[in-house]
Motif scaffolding. Sequence first.
Motif, PDB file in Angstrom:
ATOM      1  N   LEU A 158      51.853  40.159   4.269  1.00 59.26           N
ATOM      2  CA  LEU A 158      50.837  40.166   5.331  1.00 59.26           C
ATOM      3  C   LEU A 158      49.436  40.206   4.737  1.00 59.26           C
ATOM      4  O   LEU A 158      48.550  40.948   5.185  1.00 59.26           O
ATOM      5  CB  LEU A 158      51.063  41.376   6.264  1.00 59.26           C
ATOM      6  CG  LEU A 158      52.416  41.428   6.968  1.00 59.26           C
ATOM      7  CD1 LEU A 158      52.557  42.705   7.785  1.00 59.26           C
ATOM      8  CD2 LEU A 158      52.609  40.210   7.866  1.00 59.26           C
ATOM      9  N   CYS A 173      46.376  39.525   6.948  1.00 59.39           N
ATOM     10  CA  CYS A 173      46.198  40.414   8.097  1.00 59.39           C
ATOM     11  C   CYS A 173      45.317  41.594   7.733  1.00 59.39           C
ATOM     12  O   CYS A 173      45.326  42.070   6.596  1.00 59.39           O
ATOM     13  CB  CYS A 173      47.547  40.934   8.583  1.00 59.39           C
ATOM     14  SG  CYS A 173      48.675  39.637   9.116  1.00 59.39           S
ATOM     15  N   ARG A 187      48.330  45.168   9.699  1.00 59.73           N
ATOM     16  CA  ARG A 187      49.506  45.382   8.866  1.00 59.73           C
ATOM     17  C   ARG A 187      50.164  46.722   9.178  1.00 59.73           C
ATOM     18  O   ARG A 187      51.389  46.831   9.276  1.00 59.73           O
ATOM     19  CB  ARG A 187      49.113  45.336   7.387  1.00 59.73           C
ATOM     20  CG  ARG A 187      48.733  43.943   6.903  1.00 59.73           C
ATOM     21  CD  ARG A 187      48.855  43.843   5.391  1.00 59.73           C
ATOM     22  NE  ARG A 187      47.983  44.745   4.679  1.00 59.73           N
ATOM     23  CZ  ARG A 187      46.733  44.437   4.302  1.00 59.73           C
ATOM     24  NH1 ARG A 187      46.238  43.245   4.577  1.00 59.73           N
ATOM     25  NH2 ARG A 187      46.003  45.313   3.655  1.00 59.73           N
ATOM     26  N   VAL A 226      52.007  46.400  12.564  1.00 63.17           N
ATOM     27  CA  VAL A 226      53.253  45.636  12.487  1.00 63.17           C
ATOM     28  C   VAL A 226      54.358  46.488  11.879  1.00 63.17           C
ATOM     29  O   VAL A 226      55.485  46.551  12.381  1.00 63.17           O
ATOM     30  CB  VAL A 226      53.046  44.342  11.686  1.00 63.17           C
ATOM     31  CG1 VAL A 226      54.387  43.669  11.394  1.00 63.17           C
ATOM     32  CG2 VAL A 226      52.128  43.394  12.422  1.00 63.17           C
ATOM     33  N   ARG A 227      54.040  47.145  10.789  1.00 61.26           N
ATOM     34  CA  ARG A 227      55.050  47.967  10.129  1.00 61.26           C
ATOM     35  C   ARG A 227      55.487  49.138  11.019  1.00 61.26           C
ATOM     36  O   ARG A 227      56.669  49.475  11.094  1.00 61.26           O
ATOM     37  CB  ARG A 227      54.499  48.491   8.798  1.00 61.26           C
ATOM     38  CG  ARG A 227      54.186  47.391   7.805  1.00 61.26           C
ATOM     39  CD  ARG A 227      53.455  47.952   6.588  1.00 61.26           C
ATOM     40  NE  ARG A 227      54.342  48.796   5.818  1.00 61.26           N
ATOM     41  CZ  ARG A 227      55.136  48.361   4.836  1.00 61.26           C
ATOM     42  NH1 ARG A 227      55.154  47.080   4.525  1.00 61.26           N
ATOM     43  NH2 ARG A 227      55.921  49.179   4.186  1.00 61.26           N
ATOM     44  N   LEU A 256      55.609  44.785  19.969  1.00 59.14           N
ATOM     45  CA  LEU A 256      55.843  43.819  18.900  1.00 59.14           C
ATOM     46  C   LEU A 256      55.918  42.396  19.455  1.00 59.14           C
ATOM     47  O   LEU A 256      55.400  41.453  18.844  1.00 59.14           O
ATOM     48  CB  LEU A 256      57.146  44.182  18.182  1.00 59.14           C
ATOM     49  CG  LEU A 256      57.507  43.356  16.943  1.00 59.14           C
ATOM     50  CD1 LEU A 256      56.411  43.499  15.881  1.00 59.14           C
ATOM     51  CD2 LEU A 256      58.852  43.794  16.382  1.00 59.14           C
ATOM     52  N   ILE A 291      53.204  39.658  18.187  1.00 56.74           N
ATOM     53  CA  ILE A 291      53.609  38.465  17.433  1.00 56.74           C
ATOM     54  C   ILE A 291      53.188  37.197  18.171  1.00 56.74           C
ATOM     55  O   ILE A 291      52.739  36.211  17.566  1.00 56.74           O
ATOM     56  CB  ILE A 291      55.132  38.475  17.208  1.00 56.74           C
ATOM     57  CG1 ILE A 291      55.538  39.676  16.347  1.00 56.74           C
ATOM     58  CG2 ILE A 291      55.590  37.183  16.546  1.00 56.74           C
ATOM     59  CD1 ILE A 291      57.028  39.871  16.251  1.00 56.74           C
ATOM     60  N   ILE A 343      50.309  36.619  11.628  1.00 52.68           N
ATOM     61  CA  ILE A 343      51.558  37.242  11.177  1.00 52.68           C
ATOM     62  C   ILE A 343      52.563  36.127  10.929  1.00 52.68           C
ATOM     63  O   ILE A 343      52.986  35.421  11.853  1.00 52.68           O
ATOM     64  CB  ILE A 343      52.091  38.214  12.224  1.00 52.68           C
ATOM     65  CG1 ILE A 343      51.038  39.272  12.585  1.00 52.68           C
ATOM     66  CG2 ILE A 343      53.374  38.886  11.751  1.00 52.68           C
ATOM     67  CD1 ILE A 343      51.418  40.166  13.735  1.00 52.68           C
ATOM     68  N   LEU A 371      57.576  38.495   8.538  1.00 51.01           N
ATOM     69  CA  LEU A 371      58.137  39.350   9.580  1.00 51.01           C
ATOM     70  C   LEU A 371      59.638  39.546   9.404  1.00 51.01           C
ATOM     71  O   LEU A 371      60.159  40.666   9.504  1.00 51.01           O
ATOM     72  CB  LEU A 371      57.845  38.732  10.960  1.00 51.01           C
ATOM     73  CG  LEU A 371      58.167  39.611  12.165  1.00 51.01           C
ATOM     74  CD1 LEU A 371      57.295  40.854  12.162  1.00 51.01           C
ATOM     75  CD2 LEU A 371      57.950  38.827  13.456  1.00 51.01           C
TER      76      LEU A 371
END
Length: 1282
Positions: A128, A131, A136, A139-140, A161, A165, A171, A176
């Motif tokens: 990522l 990003c 980041r 997302v995690r 999510l 996305i 992303i 992913l």
Amino acid sequence: MKKEKKVDGALSVKPMERRKKRKALDKERRQSAVPENEEEPKKAKGIDAESVGGEDHASAVPSSYSGLPEFHIGVFKDLASMDVKTRESAAEAMVRELQEVQEAYERIENKDLVEGSLKLEAEKNDGLKNCAPSLRYAVRRLIRGVSSSRECARQGFALGLTVLIGTIHSIQLESLLKLIVDLLEVSSSMKGQEAKDCLLGRLFAYGALARSGRLMEELISDRSTPYIKQFTSIIISLAMKKRYLQEPAVSVLLELIEKLPTETLLDHVLEAPGLQEWFEGSTEVGNPDALLLALKLREKISVDRPIFGKLLPDSFSPSKLFSANHLPSLANCLKESTFCQPRVHSLWPVLVNVLLPEMVLQAEDAVTVSNSLKKHKKSRKCSSSEEEITKNFQCFNEVIIEGSLLTSSHDRKHLAFDILLLFFPRMPASFVPTILSYKLVQCLMDVLSTKDSWLYKVAQHFLKELSDWVRDDDIRRVAVIIGLQKHSNGKFDCITRTKTVKDLMAGFKTESGCMLFIQNLTNLFVDEGNASEEPSDQSQTTDDNSEIGSIEDKDLVGTGGNSDFLKTWVVESLPIILKYLKLDLEAKLRVQKEILKFLAVQGLFTASLGNEVTSFELQEKFRWPKAATSSALCTMCIEQLQLLLATAQKGEGPRASVNGLEPNDLGSYFMRFLSTLRNIPSVSLFRNLSDSDKNTFEQLEEMENRLYVEERNCGLSADANKLHALRHLLIQLLLQVLLRPGEFSEAASELIICCKKAFATSDLLRSSGEDEMDGDTSPELMDVLVDTLLSLLPQSSTSMRTAIEQVFRYFCDDITDDALLRMLRVIKKTFKPARHQDAGSDGDDSGEENLLDIEEDEEIDEAKTGKAVESEEQTDDSEAVVGVGEVGKRVSEATSDSDVESDSDGTSDDSNGGTDDNTGSVDAGKEAPEASDDSDGGMDDEAMFRMDSYLAQIFKERKNQAESENAHSQLVLFKLRVLSLLEIYVHENPGKFELIYQCKPQVLTVFSNLAQAFINPHITEGSEQLGQRMLGILQKKILKAKDYPKGESLQLSTLESLLERNLKLASKPFKRKKSAVNPSKKKQSASWNRHKMVISLAQNSTFWILKIIDAGKFSESELQRVLDVFQGVLEGYFDSKKSQIKSEFLKEIFRRRPWIGHHLFSFLLEKCGSSKSEFRRVEALDLLTEILKSLVSTDESSQDASKKIVRNHLHKICHLVKELVTKMPEKQARRAEVRKFCGRVFQIMSTLNFARSFLKYLEPDAHAACESQLGESFVDLKKLEK
């Protein structure tokens, strides 16, 4: 290919190595961090914990050094909220902030400065790079959050999510997919729940990716993208890990498939690694999700591919899919779909849609409802399609429902019921016989017969939904009823202990629905092989359970085995259709005719040539079962036919014009129908009749036809009603001759004679010398008719009694004295003979025992009657009141197969009156003969012989202790039926009282006999209903009636005797039997309640008799005898402790009839002054007060007479006051009564201006006593004198 290899390489890294690298990086980050104070490490540690647990302590990511917009990480907490709107708002806010952060990040040229100034987590090779740090981190954290089971974290983080996305394209999909595997890795050291959370987290993450639309965007941008194939492979691999992941994984894949074009499905999805292997092994292990995926893919691509293996047939079509050859290969897949219970697997709605196309079935239902035989434009295609669907449905039901699920575990039985519920919205009525098969109905009965069954509520729910599906659709209703009863031998409700079939049958509202049901019942009865003979353990169990609660099943003569049970239900069900049906008279008559034809054909006739006969006159074809119908079923058909005719007679509206071609008379239609079928050569009666019965049958048929013609000629007159009632009785008797040959020939002959004599026209009375009647020697018509009706009553059914009551209703105006008296004697009949009779008294009852028997009172010489000896063991009311009088020997035959309740209901509508009622017509003053045989002179020999035979039979049965109870119940039934006739007589003559009473006060005779019967405990013993019926007629129809006996013909001696006896009865004390040492409370209560009812009857009778005496205008010398009666009762009241007459009762007499109190005033004053009983003296003061009140309250015209009465009794009043005040009672309550009475006397003296005279006659010692005992009231009286 390079990208694909790269991704595969990343996935192939060992999990332990990745875990070690991540731990090393985290450790390095913690060591390099130099916190300014002790709180900073805690905050950093808190942020890391939040990423997994979802708890946020920091409100925002600091941005003073980074130059990026602020990102509030508090939204992660809201993403786990239970509220849907809160989660949606948090997702929108998160994406909006992160989008701003990413846009600002992309505008920064030197991104290393940002990376160095803001590090939320240690630097990781997550792909990522493009990003922003906040993105980041988000997302995690979202990927880790979907594995959390806290509240709704999994749903909320998956939503976030998905939106993230789909909105931020920075992303990358490759990164992913790698992150999902890395962050949600399942290691061998994980425990069960932890591993499950990670697997479910992966599933939700992949679902978010599928819903985001990114895969479609990648496909649009690059047709050869590897991510579709890779995603499909990953999902299939995930589905293979655990059973609970299969259905949701396929659901994720199906969501993606719905968006993909056919070309992509063929080139990418179907070519995904592992898919073909998954399909091939699914039939062996039983994988319903693989079958679901295969069906949806085949539906989408519409091309046959070998990849589906054995799941789908080659050259796919619904007929091949649901063929008997292919369905067994799918059985394992379908049976294993039970793992998601109680929810139904997603596969089933798809299968139902293929099996039952909605549009085609709607067209089929429309055709079925309209019953149209016209061909449509697409008739060939539609017919072919319907035929194919029907075949597929039958095959599916046989192989899957019956062959796989119903024969398996409880879970799979549950699944079978759930599948059938899915069929209902799409299923036409024609499929009901397939659904309600033998195995399913047996399963339902087995489950519902035991409440502890695991499937009990499931089966109950199924029946409820089945009933709801029927609604107002008569076609469905008929199909369901027939299906349930056909495979349960007509005992579904009995075995399951429900009212399913009963409620369904009560739902018919239209004529067409009833006709359809009758047609189906007829087919069920006639067609062979209706009841399934399939042997199984279930059927055996059902047969055992079916005996619970079924009376008719046990009594049925089952010569035909189980088929007779089903046919029995058919016969019983036909008349029940009319019970709840609300149609106009014409429509109802048409339904009744259809039922009548079935019952008549199956019950009365048999076909000698084959089992089908066509009547050209009726233009109908009649069928019989191939096997001969049992005699028990024929008997049942005839009984139901009788009931149908009786019900129709009760509910007949105004008859149609008598000159019409077909009046709305079901009886006449039956006789014409009977005659038509008898004239068919190949049709004969179901049993051969003897010459006597055959002759009787033909005579009844001929007489009914004559009466029918006469009725039509009479118009709408009273005679027409009589003829109509007689015709129905003849029809019922004709059917009774078929039911019980040899028993009704004599009664039928007498009834025919009555018909001829009642309507002696040249047409009716054209008989031979045997039937001709001599006016001088033959008995009265009503005597013969009543005797005939009484002889028919005991052995008659409910329908027969209805006809008898209707005849009696229209003929009772002309009833004779002897006929009425004969009916009353039946009521008085008892098994126990008159006791304590003197040998020289010739059986006459004593004076006490004959208190209410006014028939014999006037002419019997008292010197010839013996005195009764009081019994110590028997102290019932008949000892002191009523003797067991004569009872005529003509008691008709009773049967034990009748219901007491039906007798009481026979005239329930007539017994609710209480006004304008009439009673019998026997002269109360005429001499009754001593021997009962002498009073039977009006009865013909045949009727007497039949009734004497039955009486002998009753007493013979009574000698046997085992049959005594049955004989008693028969006699009680007979009495109840005769009471119904008496009640009809009283009700039907409300305006006849005054006219009849001018010459014959027969109501006294009716009253006397019914009162005797009610008071005699031997008559009402063991039957509370009998006593209540008699008491109801006495109270409502006689004592409380508006009319009462009037006229100069009334003899005061009769009334005087009745009055004396009722007063003695009202004075009778309550006694207990000495034989009962410790009587139970229940028996004591019953005896006491009966005593109260008898006393109440005596009191009401006294009021009624006094009302008659008042209206009689008797002279004073005649009334003196009435006063003597009261004086005698009062003497017993004061002198005997046995007298329990109530002072309130006497007060009520003085209030209603003041002249009695005025004449007894002197006597009461003397008795009160000289009474030895203090209690009686004080109690009698109320009587004197009532008399004094009546003297004061008179009008001015009679004021002088009242003053004269008081003046003449001043000495006695003064003496009484002296006695009271000088001998004051000890009890305070009694002293209060004395003061109250004296005060009332003083008040009356002052009102009538007798104060001076009163004080003058009052002795001096009484003055002193009055002053001391009465105080101010006496002082006030003395003041008035001055």
